[in-house]
Design a protein around this motif. Structure first.
Motif, mmCIF file in Angstrom:
data_model
loop_
_atom_site.group_PDB
_atom_site.id
_atom_site.type_symbol
_atom_site.label_atom_id
_atom_site.label_comp_id
_atom_site.label_asym_id
_atom_site.label_seq_id
_atom_site.Cartn_x
_atom_site.Cartn_y
_atom_site.Cartn_z
ATOM 1 N N MET A 7 0.810 -1.223 0.000
ATOM 2 C CA MET A 7 0.000 0.000 0.000
ATOM 3 C C MET A 7 0.844 1.274 0.000
ATOM 4 O O MET A 7 0.300 2.380 -0.013
ATOM 5 C CB MET A 7 -0.916 0.017 1.230
ATOM 6 N N GLY A 8 2.170 1.104 0.054
ATOM 7 C CA GLY A 8 3.049 2.264 0.076
ATOM 8 C C GLY A 8 3.298 2.833 1.461
ATOM 9 O O GLY A 8 3.819 3.951 1.590
ATOM 10 N N LYS A 9 2.968 2.071 2.498
ATOM 11 C CA LYS A 9 3.157 2.538 3.872
ATOM 12 C C LYS A 9 4.499 2.059 4.421
ATOM 13 O O LYS A 9 4.949 0.958 4.108
ATOM 14 C CB LYS A 9 2.034 2.020 4.791
ATOM 15 N N LYS A 10 5.123 2.879 5.243
ATOM 16 C CA LYS A 10 6.332 2.492 5.943
ATOM 17 C C LYS A 10 5.939 1.888 7.278
ATOM 18 O O LYS A 10 5.462 2.592 8.176
ATOM 19 C CB LYS A 10 7.245 3.705 6.158
ATOM 20 N N ALA A 11 6.112 0.580 7.418
ATOM 21 C CA ALA A 11 5.709 -0.116 8.639
ATOM 22 C C ALA A 11 6.945 -0.555 9.413
ATOM 23 O O ALA A 11 7.958 -0.936 8.831
ATOM 24 C CB ALA A 11 4.852 -1.329 8.307
ATOM 25 N N ALA B 270 8.235 5.130 11.276
ATOM 26 C CA ALA B 270 7.066 4.410 10.766
ATOM 27 C C ALA B 270 5.889 5.308 10.435
ATOM 28 O O ALA B 270 5.678 6.344 11.068
ATOM 29 C CB ALA B 270 6.624 3.370 11.795
ATOM 30 N N ASP B 271 5.118 4.884 9.426
ATOM 31 C CA ASP B 271 3.770 5.409 9.227
ATOM 32 C C ASP B 271 2.788 4.645 10.107
ATOM 33 O O ASP B 271 1.831 5.201 10.641
ATOM 34 C CB ASP B 271 3.339 5.258 7.761
ATOM 35 N N ILE B 272 3.038 3.323 10.221
ATOM 36 C CA ILE B 272 2.169 2.431 10.991
ATOM 37 C C ILE B 272 3.054 1.490 11.809
ATOM 38 O O ILE B 272 4.059 0.964 11.307
ATOM 39 C CB ILE B 272 1.229 1.624 10.079
ATOM 40 N N ILE B 273 2.684 1.281 13.065
ATOM 41 C CA ILE B 273 3.376 0.344 13.942
ATOM 42 C C ILE B 273 2.630 -0.989 13.928
ATOM 43 O O ILE B 273 1.404 -1.031 14.094
ATOM 44 C CB ILE B 273 3.437 0.865 15.395
ATOM 45 N N ILE B 274 3.373 -2.081 13.745
ATOM 46 C CA ILE B 274 2.795 -3.422 13.867
ATOM 47 C C ILE B 274 3.270 -4.012 15.185
ATOM 48 O O ILE B 274 4.469 -4.179 15.408
ATOM 49 C CB ILE B 274 3.237 -4.332 12.710
ATOM 50 N N TRP B 275 2.328 -4.314 16.086
ATOM 51 C CA TRP B 275 2.666 -4.978 17.343
ATOM 52 C C TRP B 275 2.620 -6.480 17.130
ATOM 53 O O TRP B 275 1.571 -7.035 16.752
ATOM 54 C CB TRP B 275 1.696 -4.586 18.458
#
Length: 439
Positions: free
Chosen positions: A147-151, A217-222
């Motif tokens: 999706m083009g997000k930096k995770a 990050a754009d989004i954090i994955i726990w």
């Protein structure tokens, strides 16, 4: 009035609960931590630099077997139960023991310990250890990258080494595993993430870890551990279920809590599970958490040149925690051995030595396979010796880390890999997209 406190843990949730709930709180005086489940994590101290100004000498860590003695010796008022993957009945047996010794027994509610991020958080948790959280976390990373997000992935703690030095750990290369002197269990979680080119954080002080991860990050994955609840407040909460262990979703702490908080419930391993067990797990979710969207998924097992397995006498090495406190009788290695036609699965019992003799006494139902337990240099050495002594044709490594990077194996070995795959619709990507459109 100051209350004397003991925190029961296993070198993870206990430290986090202290950091966010008890540290710098003058209402409480934390006398000690107790430790269980994992070897070699007691008889040390939570260091002063992590414990804060109220504890200039740090906080001692005792074996859980000392709990009643400590309650009585220090006139403890409150015991905080702070670890995971344990039967509900066992939790209350421990609560009864604490109450009989004269202290209150508490479990801090999950939201009290969830840190709030300035970025969106997608959490991946489970109802038991070994459900497949990490493969789902990696799939979430792939979806977000597409999706083009930096995770950035943040992993539940595994603080087995130098606590102060490992307060904030960042892994982006294989050299980082040596820098932080990682155990095999840590490598199990970190290696596949680094192999796919991602960054993963872990450590002890998750406030500091979160703030560092937010910078990238754009989004954090726990990526949760065992069946623990998330340390970060999730904007989307994904929870894994294992149809090989139906009923465990309502009989283990705090897995049932995760089930009740799930936005997306993923029933994993449906490609290798009994259809009746799949239906039983789905019925439980629908009854207990009717608002959760239920997905079905396969845990796809692959092997390089699986024809090498056929007609061979094989020793199977599986993920350690899944077999020990996770209670599973098999993992991806056993499934691969059966699926690809092994002649015999060789029981390592006659060749056990050192720390593994004690491990099999503690967990007598492990069965004819070898857990990849490597919490110390001695245990890693013992495992290497056992593998090399077992009379077999081939070693099947059903572990996510490449054990051949750590130990020398004197016979042919083949690695088994397992990854997430959607089993029908809705897919995980569809559900993540739907939730993100609502943010």
């Amino acid at each position: 009035m100051v209350e004397n406190v003991i925190i029961m843990g296993a070198a993870g949730r206990d430290f986090h609960n202290f950091n966010v709930y008890f540290r710098d709180n003058k209402r409480y005086n934390v006398i000690a931590f107790t430790a269980t489940q994992i070897p070699n994590i007691e008889n040390r101290s939570y260091p002063p630099n992590l414990a804060g100004s109220l504890y200039p000498d740090g906080i001692p860590i005792h074996p859980e077997t000392d709990l009643v003695f400590l309650i009585k010796k220090y006139k403890v008022d409150l015991v905080s139960f702070s670890y995971s993957d344990i039967l509900h009945s066992e939790v209350m047996h421990k609560g009864s023991m604490v109450n009989a010794a004269g202290a209150d027994f508490v479990m801090i509610a999950a939201p009290y310990t969830m840190l709030k991020s300035s970025k969106k958080v997608i959490s991946v948790s489970a109802v038991r250890t070994g459900c497949g959280k990490s493969q789902v976390s990696r799939e979430v990373y792939r979806i977000l990258t597409k999706m083009g997000k930096k995770a950035i992935i943040v992993r539940h703690p595994m603080p087995y080494g130098d606590l102060e030095r490992n307060a904030v750990q960042r892994f982006s290369s294989f050299a980082d595993f040596d820098t932080y002197n990682c155990t095999i269990e840590e490598r199990e979680e970190f290696e596949p993430v680094v192999e796919m080119g991602a960054v993963i954080y872990a450590g002890i002080d998750y406030e500091k870890i979160l703030r560092e991860a937010e910078k990238e990050a754009d989004i954090i994955i726990w990526d949760g551990g065992n069946n623990d609840t998330p340390f970060f407040h999730p904007d989307l909460n994904i929870v894994l279920f294992d149809p090989h262990r139906p009923g465990h979703e309502i009989s283990y702490h705090p897995g049932e809590t995760n089930m009740l908080m799930a936005d997306i419930a993923v029933i994993n391993k449906v490609d290798s599970a009994d259809p009746e067990n799949i239906r039983a797990v789905q019925n439980t979710i629908e009854t207990r958490n009717p608002n959760a969207v239920i997905l079905h998924a396969d845990s796809v097992i692959t092997a390089q040149d699986p024809g090498r397995i056929r007609d061979k006498r094989v020793l199977v090495v599986e993920d350690g925690p899944t077999l020990t406190h996770g209670g599973m009788r098999f993992g991806a290695g056993i499934i691969a051995a059966q699926r690809f036609g092994a002649a015999v699965i060789v029981d390592p019992a006659p060749w056990l030595l050192g720390t593994f003799k004690e491990l099999f006494k503690t967990y007598p139902d492990i069965g004819p396979l070898l857990p990849a337990a490597g919490y110390s240099k001695q245990q890693i050495s013992d495992m290497e010796q056992i593998i090399n002594k077992v009379d077999c044709d081939l070693v099947i490594l059903g572990t996510t880390s490449d054990l051949t990077r750590i130990i020398s194996i004197n016979k042919p070995a083949i690695r088994i890999r397992y990854e997430y795959m959607d089993h029908g619709v809705p897919t995980l990507e569809m559900e993540i997209s739907r939730h993100m459109n609502q943010w």
